[in-house]
Design a protein around this motif. Structure first.
Motif, PDB file in Angstrom:
ATOM      1  N   LEU A  13       0.973  -1.147   0.272  1.00 54.22           N
ATOM      2  CA  LEU A  13       0.092  -0.315  -0.116  1.00 54.22           C
ATOM      3  C   LEU A  13       0.633   1.193  -0.366  1.00 54.22           C
ATOM      4  O   LEU A  13       1.872   1.510   1.155  1.00 54.22           O
ATOM      5  CB  LEU A  13      -0.881   0.177   1.267  1.00 54.22           C
ATOM      6  N   GLN A  15       0.866   5.796  -0.147  1.00 48.05           N
ATOM      7  CA  GLN A  15       0.384   6.489  -0.198  1.00 48.05           C
ATOM      8  C   GLN A  15       1.491   7.366   0.036  1.00 48.05           C
ATOM      9  O   GLN A  15       1.879   7.614   0.435  1.00 48.05           O
ATOM     10  CB  GLN A  15       0.045   6.143   1.241  1.00 48.05           C
ATOM     11  N   THR A  27      -5.316   8.260   6.544  1.00 51.20           N
ATOM     12  CA  THR A  27      -5.402   7.479   5.532  1.00 51.20           C
ATOM     13  C   THR A  27      -3.930   7.049   6.257  1.00 51.20           C
ATOM     14  O   THR A  27      -3.788   5.275   5.320  1.00 51.20           O
ATOM     15  CB  THR A  27      -4.620   8.418   4.025  1.00 51.20           C
ATOM     16  N   LEU A  31      -4.465   2.723   6.023  1.00 47.09           N
ATOM     17  CA  LEU A  31      -3.395   1.897   5.621  1.00 47.09           C
ATOM     18  C   LEU A  31      -2.401   1.137   6.795  1.00 47.09           C
ATOM     19  O   LEU A  31      -2.469  -0.100   6.504  1.00 47.09           O
ATOM     20  CB  LEU A  31      -3.068   2.587   4.525  1.00 47.09           C
ATOM     21  N   HIS A  43       2.976  -1.079   4.613  1.00 39.53           N
ATOM     22  CA  HIS A  43       2.332   0.257   4.429  1.00 39.53           C
ATOM     23  C   HIS A  43       3.331   0.998   4.208  1.00 39.53           C
ATOM     24  O   HIS A  43       4.725   0.852   4.440  1.00 39.53           O
ATOM     25  CB  HIS A  43       1.310   1.139   5.236  1.00 39.53           C
ATOM     26  N   GLU A  45       5.077   4.630   3.508  1.00 39.41           N
ATOM     27  CA  GLU A  45       4.226   6.418   3.121  1.00 39.41           C
ATOM     28  C   GLU A  45       5.414   7.297   2.642  1.00 39.41           C
ATOM     29  O   GLU A  45       6.672   7.012   2.493  1.00 39.41           O
ATOM     30  CB  GLU A  45       3.919   7.153   4.434  1.00 39.41           C
ATOM     31  N   VAL A  66      -3.453   6.949  -3.067  1.00 37.02           N
ATOM     32  CA  VAL A  66      -2.726   5.982  -3.020  1.00 37.02           C
ATOM     33  C   VAL A  66      -2.985   4.895  -4.287  1.00 37.02           C
ATOM     34  O   VAL A  66      -3.629   5.093  -4.946  1.00 37.02           O
ATOM     35  CB  VAL A  66      -3.411   5.028  -1.095  1.00 37.02           C
ATOM     36  N   VAL A  68      -2.159   0.576  -4.741  1.00 36.97           N
ATOM     37  CA  VAL A  68      -2.164  -0.302  -4.263  1.00 36.97           C
ATOM     38  C   VAL A  68      -0.926  -1.501  -4.870  1.00 36.97           C
ATOM     39  O   VAL A  68      -1.879  -1.047  -6.977  1.00 36.97           O
ATOM     40  CB  VAL A  68      -3.844  -1.122  -4.023  1.00 36.97           C
ATOM     41  N   LYS A  85     -12.095   2.398   5.438  1.00 33.75           N
ATOM     42  CA  LYS A  85     -10.910   0.628   5.149  1.00 33.75           C
ATOM     43  C   LYS A  85     -11.999  -0.733   4.579  1.00 33.75           C
ATOM     44  O   LYS A  85     -10.526  -1.264   3.493  1.00 33.75           O
ATOM     45  CB  LYS A  85     -11.513   1.026   6.218  1.00 33.75           C
ATOM     46  N   VAL A  88     -10.139  -0.322   0.914  1.00 33.79           N
ATOM     47  CA  VAL A  88      -8.318  -0.462   1.098  1.00 33.79           C
ATOM     48  C   VAL A  88      -8.926  -2.457   1.208  1.00 33.79           C
ATOM     49  O   VAL A  88      -7.928  -2.792   0.226  1.00 33.79           O
ATOM     50  CB  VAL A  88      -7.988   0.105   2.286  1.00 33.79           C
TER      51      VAL A  88
END
Length: 101
Positions: A13, A15, A27, A31, A43, A45, A66, A68, A85, A88
């Motif tokens: 994921l 971000q 967010t 995530l 995840h 970022e 975001v 994926v 959520k 996601v």
């Protein structure tokens, strides 16, 4: 997508955030929770201001955005704004269930 960090074993994921983005904080929590729930999911970022190369290359127009990624790093889904959520988790199911090429 060259994140500068390793991908998750099953999915990642990604971000894109900025320092003063209020929805980015929420967010981040969503995530992180989903990544904790699903084994092999990571995840990552990215500070959009310091990675303008990725922002431009992937047409990131606002934060949060975001992506994926499946286990090979292929983009399965892209969304802007604060995600729910459930959305996601649904997008993540596509990445985890899709065989990589």
């Amino acid at each position: 997508m060259d994140l500068g960090e390793p991908l998750g074993e099953r999915a990642t994921l990604v971000q894109f955030s900025t320092a003063f983005c209020q929805p980015c904080r929420a967010t981040r929590r969503v995530l992180a929770e989903v990544a904790e729930m699903v084994p092999g999911v990571r995840h990552v970022e990215i500070d959009a201001e310091s990675r303008l190369d990725l922002v431009r290359a992937h047409d990131v127009m606002r934060t949060p955005t975001v992506f994926v990624l499946d286990k090979s790093g292929k983009i399965v889904k892209k969304a802007s704004g604060q995600p729910r959520k459930a959305d996601v988790i649904a997008a993540l199911a596509l990445a985890v269930d899709t065989p990589s090429q």
